[in-house]
Structure formats: C-alpha cells, structure tokens
Scaffold this active site. Sequence first.
Site, short mmCIF file in Angstrom:
data_model
loop_
_atom_site.label_atom_id
_atom_site.label_comp_id
_atom_site.label_asym_id
_atom_site.label_seq_id
_atom_site.Cartn_x
_atom_site.Cartn_y
_atom_site.Cartn_z
N LYS A 11 3.89 0.97 10.42
CA LYS A 11 4.76 1.33 9.30
C LYS A 11 5.26 2.73 9.61
CE LYS A 11 3.66 2.49 4.75
NZ LYS A 11 4.64 3.35 4.07
N GLY A 65 4.12 8.08 -4.63
CA GLY A 65 3.15 8.64 -5.56
C GLY A 65 3.68 8.98 -6.93
N THR A 67 -0.71 4.21 -4.83
CA THR A 67 -1.18 5.12 -5.87
C THR A 67 -1.45 4.42 -7.20
OG1 THR A 67 0.18 6.81 -4.80
CG2 THR A 67 -0.68 7.34 -6.97
C1 DXP Z 1 0.04 4.29 1.50
C2 DXP Z 1 1.44 4.35 1.85
O1 DXP Z 1 1.88 3.79 2.80
C3 DXP Z 1 2.32 5.16 1.02
O2 DXP Z 1 2.95 6.05 1.85
C4 DXP Z 1 3.25 4.22 0.37
O3 DXP Z 1 4.53 4.60 0.56
C5 DXP Z 1 2.86 3.89 -1.01
O4 DXP Z 1 3.45 4.67 -2.00
P1 DXP Z 1 2.86 4.69 -3.49
O5 DXP Z 1 1.57 5.42 -3.40
O6 DXP Z 1 3.90 5.38 -4.32
O7 DXP Z 1 2.66 3.28 -3.93
#
Ligand code: DXP
Length: 255
Positions: free
Chosen positions: A94, A155, A205
């Site tokens: 990713k 987040g 998150t």
């Molecule tokens: C864990 C991860 O890959 C984060 O960088 C992802 O973009 C998720 O974002 P949130 O925490 O906002 O769900």
Amino acid sequence: MRVYGTEITSRLLLGTAQYPSPAVLAAAVKSSGTEIITVSLRRETADGSGAGFWDSLRETGCRILPNTAGCHSVQEAVTTARMARELFDTPWIKLEVIGHSDTLQPDVFGLVEAARVLSSEGFQVFPYTTDDLVAGEKLLEAGCEVLMPWGAPIGSGQGLRTPDGLRAMRAHFPDVPLIVDAGIGRPSDAAQAMELGMDAVLLNTAVAKAGDPAGMARAMALAVEAGRLGYEADPMERRDMAVPSTPVLGLAEFA
Ligand SMILES: CC(=O)[C@@H](O)[C@H](O)COP(=O)(O)O
C-alpha cells in the site's frame, strides 16, 4: 472482488495501528471477518517490539498488506517498500507518499513516480490517492490495478468529504477495483462508500479508537456488506417531489 489475480471475499480491510493491546487488535480483526490487514513497516520496527507485534499479526491468519505510511518522498517510499517486501515476503504494497504534514494528503505526483518504479520491480501497488481522475489514469498507466481514493484525511473520522468525486471515479473507472482508504468514522460512512459503488473500504482509526473495537469492527463489517448489497440491488432514483406510495385508485367509491 478480484485484485491482482487474488479473489477477496471480505470487502473490509483493516489497519493495525493504535490498538490498546495486541489482544484487542486480534479480537477486532476476528470480529471484522477481514482477510487483509495493513501494517506499517515503521510501526513494525521502530520501537523494538516488532517481533511480538508481527507474531500477533501472523496469528490472525490474514494476508498482510504492508504500507509505506509516514513516507514523504519517492525515495523514502520506494526504499520502505523494498524493505517491506523482504520482511513480509509479499509483492503487495500500500503505497503512501504524503504531500502535506497537516492534512496527510497524498502527493499524487510523487505517488505516480513511486508507483512506476515499484511496478517495474514487480510490486503490486495499492496507491493511496485522492479522487483526482487524472492522477488515477496516471497510476493505472504506471502499472497499478487498483486505486485507493481517500474518504477524508487519515485519522479524522470525517466520513466521505467528496462523495461526488468518488461517484465520478466509479463512472470513469468502471472495471478498476476502488478501495476507499482513510477518514471513515462511522459505520454509516462505510455503508455510503459501498452504496457509491466502491469495491471495498480500508479503515483503522475508527475501530482502534472505539470504546469497543471488536464491536465497532463488527458494525463496520455489517455496514460494508449492507452498502454493497444496496448498491447491487440498484437503488431507486431520488425525487424532488413527493409521490404517494399507496395507490389512490378507487378512493372515489367510498365518497
Ligand atoms: C492504517 C492505514 O493504512 C492508514 O494510513 C489508513 O489510511 C487508514 O486511515 P484511518 O485511520 O483514517 O481509517
């Protein structure tokens, strides 16, 4: 959903950061029914607790999607991806190239460049991008077979800030798997993404920081499933005016 030749049943992908403990993370992963979890290489190695953390991830039985979270340059992201491939023994990555420290907005220029380098080295790149159609086209040209548009800043839990942009992506890339990544805060956000025709949702998150992470993971899984079923069931058009839902024919007979 098929991504890089792999059939994926669960349309919910889960991040592994910020959980109060490995046991809570394991419980959330289990109740989400996810098959794919993403892990930051930096998280894995930074604090010296990498080995234990990796063991708990392996015990989940999920496929690992390593990520380049926290990388702000092409070089940093490419180097991190190469290390991740060695550590996790997977071509999946990713790809995050962050362009802005406050918003953590993707740098789509750096992203395309890094995707081109990594694809040429045999990586199967999952690019964290915006809903920009031109950036999407360039990423596909660079070798990506999936796009991961953001819902909102990482987040933030703000939900989908640009549903119209996501709708346009669906229309513009009808055959490309689209996974909304980041910013999902509530189950209703996840359902909305799926109703827009997204193929899956990646979130972290909202589950990790919930009072009951396992409960929230289950709620997200159900929301993703409901949203997808709704999309496939071809929802009615919205109307500006009321239309009686009860037939009025024959009312005159009672007058
Ligand atoms: C864990 C991860 O890959 C984060 O960088 C992802 O973009 C998720 O974002 P949130 O925490 O906002 O769900």
